[in-house]
Write a protein that holds these residues in place. Sequence first.
Motif, PDB file in Angstrom:
ATOM      1  N   PHE A   6      -5.186  -1.865  -6.280  1.00  0.00           N
ATOM      2  CA  PHE A   6      -4.085  -2.798  -6.523  1.00  0.00           C
ATOM      3  C   PHE A   6      -2.801  -2.372  -5.813  1.00  0.00           C
ATOM      4  O   PHE A   6      -2.086  -3.211  -5.255  1.00  0.00           O
ATOM      5  N   PHE A   7      -2.520  -1.078  -5.792  1.00  0.00           N
ATOM      6  CA  PHE A   7      -1.278  -0.648  -5.141  1.00  0.00           C
ATOM      7  C   PHE A   7      -1.402  -0.666  -3.620  1.00  0.00           C
ATOM      8  O   PHE A   7      -0.396  -0.729  -2.918  1.00  0.00           O
ATOM      9  N   SER A   8      -2.619  -0.652  -3.116  1.00  0.00           N
ATOM     10  CA  SER A   8      -2.802  -0.897  -1.688  1.00  0.00           C
ATOM     11  C   SER A   8      -2.374  -2.323  -1.352  1.00  0.00           C
ATOM     12  O   SER A   8      -1.744  -2.580  -0.311  1.00  0.00           O
ATOM     13  N   GLN A   9      -2.689  -3.269  -2.252  1.00  0.00           N
ATOM     14  CA  GLN A   9      -2.252  -4.649  -2.039  1.00  0.00           C
ATOM     15  C   GLN A   9      -0.731  -4.776  -2.146  1.00  0.00           C
ATOM     16  O   GLN A   9      -0.107  -5.530  -1.385  1.00  0.00           O
ATOM     17  N   VAL A  10      -0.129  -4.040  -3.078  1.00  0.00           N
ATOM     18  CA  VAL A  10       1.338  -4.045  -3.179  1.00  0.00           C
ATOM     19  C   VAL A  10       1.957  -3.553  -1.877  1.00  0.00           C
ATOM     20  O   VAL A  10       2.900  -4.158  -1.341  1.00  0.00           O
ATOM     21  N   GLU A  11       1.400  -2.481  -1.341  1.00  0.00           N
ATOM     22  CA  GLU A  11       1.936  -1.941  -0.085  1.00  0.00           C
ATOM     23  C   GLU A  11       1.778  -2.945   1.056  1.00  0.00           C
ATOM     24  O   GLU A  11       2.682  -3.121   1.884  1.00  0.00           O
ATOM     25  N   GLN A  12       0.630  -3.625   1.101  1.00  0.00           N
ATOM     26  CA  GLN A  12       0.438  -4.649   2.138  1.00  0.00           C
ATOM     27  C   GLN A  12       1.483  -5.760   2.023  1.00  0.00           C
ATOM     28  O   GLN A  12       2.042  -6.217   3.027  1.00  0.00           O
ATOM     29  N   ALA A  13       1.755  -6.203   0.799  1.00  0.00           N
ATOM     30  CA  ALA A  13       2.727  -7.278   0.600  1.00  0.00           C
ATOM     31  C   ALA A  13       4.128  -6.831   1.005  1.00  0.00           C
ATOM     32  O   ALA A  13       4.869  -7.590   1.656  1.00  0.00           O
ATOM     33  N   LEU A  14       4.501  -5.617   0.645  1.00  0.00           N
ATOM     34  CA  LEU A  14       5.831  -5.108   1.006  1.00  0.00           C
ATOM     35  C   LEU A  14       5.963  -4.956   2.520  1.00  0.00           C
ATOM     36  O   LEU A  14       6.993  -5.313   3.110  1.00  0.00           O
TER      37      LEU A  14
END
Length: 320
Positions: free
Chosen positions: A298-306
């Motif tokens: 999930f935090f990999s997805q957060v990093e992608q979005a940022l």
Amino acid sequence: MDERPAAAHRAARRRRAEALARRQDGVVSRLQLYATGVTRAEVRANIRAGRWQRWGSQSVLVFTGDPHRAARHWAAVFEAGPRAFLDGASALEAAGLTKFAVDRIRVSVPRGARVRRGRGLDIRQTRRWHPDDLSPGGGVPRARPAVAAVRAGLWARSDAQAALVMTMAVQQGIAEVGAVGREMLRVKRDKRRRLLQALVLDLLAGVRSLGELDVARQCRRRGLPEPSRQVVRRGPRGTIYLDVRWEEWGVVLEVDGIHHSWAQNLVDDALRHNSVALGGDVVLRLPLLGLRIAADDFFSQVEQALTAAGWPGRHTDRAS
């Protein structure tokens, strides 16, 4: 010699046995049969006649055809011995849990008890066996729902399965969450203890603040910018509270606790999500179960979005 009185007595004994079996989903143990006066020869005769069928070494079914699940539960307990009871997910299933796959029927017996083998059975001695753990209601002997929910979590094949079965037991009203919490306090050592304790806190509805604090810790650990928490926005239906938002990059992360999946919350959550997305923000969702068992994904997805929104990337002095 007139055989009619003897035949009448045999028929009466068979009726008593079958009446007992009807209270046990069509299953009776051999010991129970003998206690009603049915002889071993009569058991064999009824089986040969096709009225009854043998199941394992200790159980007799007083019907033909494949046994249904409830009958298998009774037979499992009879096969395991006089102090046996359904435990874990099997006990939850017997109490009414649905939509959770239970493969082998789990039965607990005390230390030192003889452990028999049986078709589709998982009969085990356990140090957690205690007579007070039995459900006081009628029906097949089984662990109390709160006890069964905790043990189902401890004995699950994976963390994900553990979280699922405990959550479903509470959501379906099988186990009361406060009672589950009290049973978790009895668990002193287990590799999954901390995970399940955190899950119980989620279920007890300390959900929002706990989830947001965990998000902040996860961001610091990964070198991601720390978001604002409980951001207030105006929407078409009034005030909207966002769990966490990276203001500079327009990325929102909604932390979905257990209560978000309950039917009465689905519509409001969807409308809020859509309203924020229409305002231009990227809205990601993070179930608390995901935070417990799949945080890296999930935090990999957060990093992608940022990154897609213009965040320059991790600093070299990243927090450890």
